[in-house]
Design an enzyme around this catalytic site. Sequence first.
Site, PDB file in Angstrom:
ATOM      1  N   HIS A 116       0.810  -1.222   0.000  1.00  0.00           N
ATOM      2  CA  HIS A 116       0.000   0.000   0.000  1.00  0.00           C
ATOM      3  C   HIS A 116       0.846   1.277   0.000  1.00  0.00           C
ATOM      4  O   HIS A 116       0.311   2.379  -0.119  1.00  0.00           O
ATOM      5  CB  HIS A 116      -0.987  -0.009   1.177  1.00  0.00           C
ATOM      6  CG  HIS A 116      -0.401   0.309   2.501  1.00  0.00           C
ATOM      7  ND1 HIS A 116      -0.141  -0.650   3.462  1.00  0.00           N
ATOM      8  CD2 HIS A 116      -0.043   1.485   3.061  1.00  0.00           C
ATOM      9  CE1 HIS A 116       0.351  -0.074   4.534  1.00  0.00           C
ATOM     10  NE2 HIS A 116       0.418   1.223   4.324  1.00  0.00           N
ATOM     11  N   SER A 138       4.291   2.431   8.016  1.00  0.00           N
ATOM     12  CA  SER A 138       3.895   1.361   7.108  1.00  0.00           C
ATOM     13  C   SER A 138       5.078   0.810   6.341  1.00  0.00           C
ATOM     14  O   SER A 138       5.976   1.533   5.934  1.00  0.00           O
ATOM     15  CB  SER A 138       2.866   1.862   6.114  1.00  0.00           C
ATOM     16  OG  SER A 138       1.611   1.946   6.709  1.00  0.00           O
ATOM     17  N   ASP A 165      -0.639  -7.513   1.697  1.00  0.00           N
ATOM     18  CA  ASP A 165      -0.038  -6.174   1.702  1.00  0.00           C
ATOM     19  C   ASP A 165       1.480  -6.310   1.790  1.00  0.00           C
ATOM     20  O   ASP A 165       2.088  -6.137   2.850  1.00  0.00           O
ATOM     21  CB  ASP A 165      -0.596  -5.375   2.884  1.00  0.00           C
ATOM     22  CG  ASP A 165      -0.191  -3.907   2.839  1.00  0.00           C
ATOM     23  OD1 ASP A 165       0.351  -3.473   1.802  1.00  0.00           O
ATOM     24  OD2 ASP A 165      -0.419  -3.203   3.846  1.00  0.00           O
TER      25      ASP A 165
END
Length: 417
Positions: free
Chosen positions: A203, A353, A257
């Site tokens: 992502h 992230s 992901d």
Amino acid sequence: MAQKEGGRTVPCCSRPKVAALTAGTLLLLTAIGAASWAIVAVLLRSDQEPLYPVQVSSADARLMVFDKTEGTWRLLCSSRSNARVAGLSCEEMGFLRALTHSELDVRTAGANGTSGFFCVDEGRLPHTQRLLEVISVCDCPRGRFLAAICQDCGRRKLPVDRIVGGRDTSLGRWPWQVSLRYDGAHLCGGSLLSGDWVLTAAHCFPERNRVLSRWRVFAGAVAQASPHGLQLGVQAVVYHGGYLPFRDPNSEENSNDIALVHLSSPLPLTEYIQPVCLPAAGQALVDGKICTVTGWGNTQYYGQQAGVLQEARVPIISNDVCNGADFYGNQIKPKMFCAGYPEGGIDACQGDSGGPFVCEDSISRTPRWRLCGIVSWGTGCALAQKPGVYTKVSDFREWIFQAIKTHSEASGMVTQL
């Protein structure tokens, strides 16, 4: 402490939510303790963690496999498939690749505590990802056995002090941590698997951030403003084709992901730049084990990114608990896991992230850090009963190995299922 008003579940990078840690008071560390790893096949030792059943000797690089039926270690008989067997053995132990392999003779090198040989079924070898599935006890008449040097990983090259939770870290403490920058701004974290491959979250690469010439990978420093870190360009990004938000922007399904970043040239490995290990084949997380998450993300949900790399120790939470109605209500899929404290206070946040969630073990005799999770998503930051959610790296071992082998010459954005 990271805070968020409201309860919408968003990826850690929803406005690039890349790996950063929030400070908080560490509670329950002593009570929770350090849980051990669960291994599919192990040799139990009374004083340490279980040993993984495939080992490489630090003395002469001989490969050894544990015979659980006889309770002994055996050597791998040399064959025409030595290169493939060496590579598979290193991968099985959580190393990225075999650097070299060679033959040794038991008559000159000695048995060194081993007892007999395993032979590889070369006909089945191309169709397996597990060495243990294609070996059987044999005589090995020539007495020549396989040795291999695997790419080292998961070890610090500098002595470091212990730090507990949500604080600035020190140079060389997490040498696999990198910053992924777009137009000079930190967007995501990542983990070095080798000098030229970084593992991160899919992502981090939405449509608006896909001009690869604008990406840089920053390594070898803990301060974002450090003049001593190294920056390299990006040749390719390989992302998982099963990451649904790239197919349907309205999808709230965050499975798969995961992405690999191939650098334009290899980083030099130094005291401050080192690769992390992958989980060994069959290695599973155990609920309650306390591991470490690192990053430069926001120290509060609406706060600013950290200027210095942060670290925090958090326990793994079972998927049964994390899927409870008070937590994430069945949003945690099999290839994800949660980590954090039920009361909140310590968590990854925006800017974290793609960053590493690492656990230390001694299953390969030498203590090593393994990349067990990738910071993926969560509701807010450090909220009670809303721990961070991570991509479970052990479920993507074969995807990682295959992607690196398949796309080593690729450029641009590449997808792989």
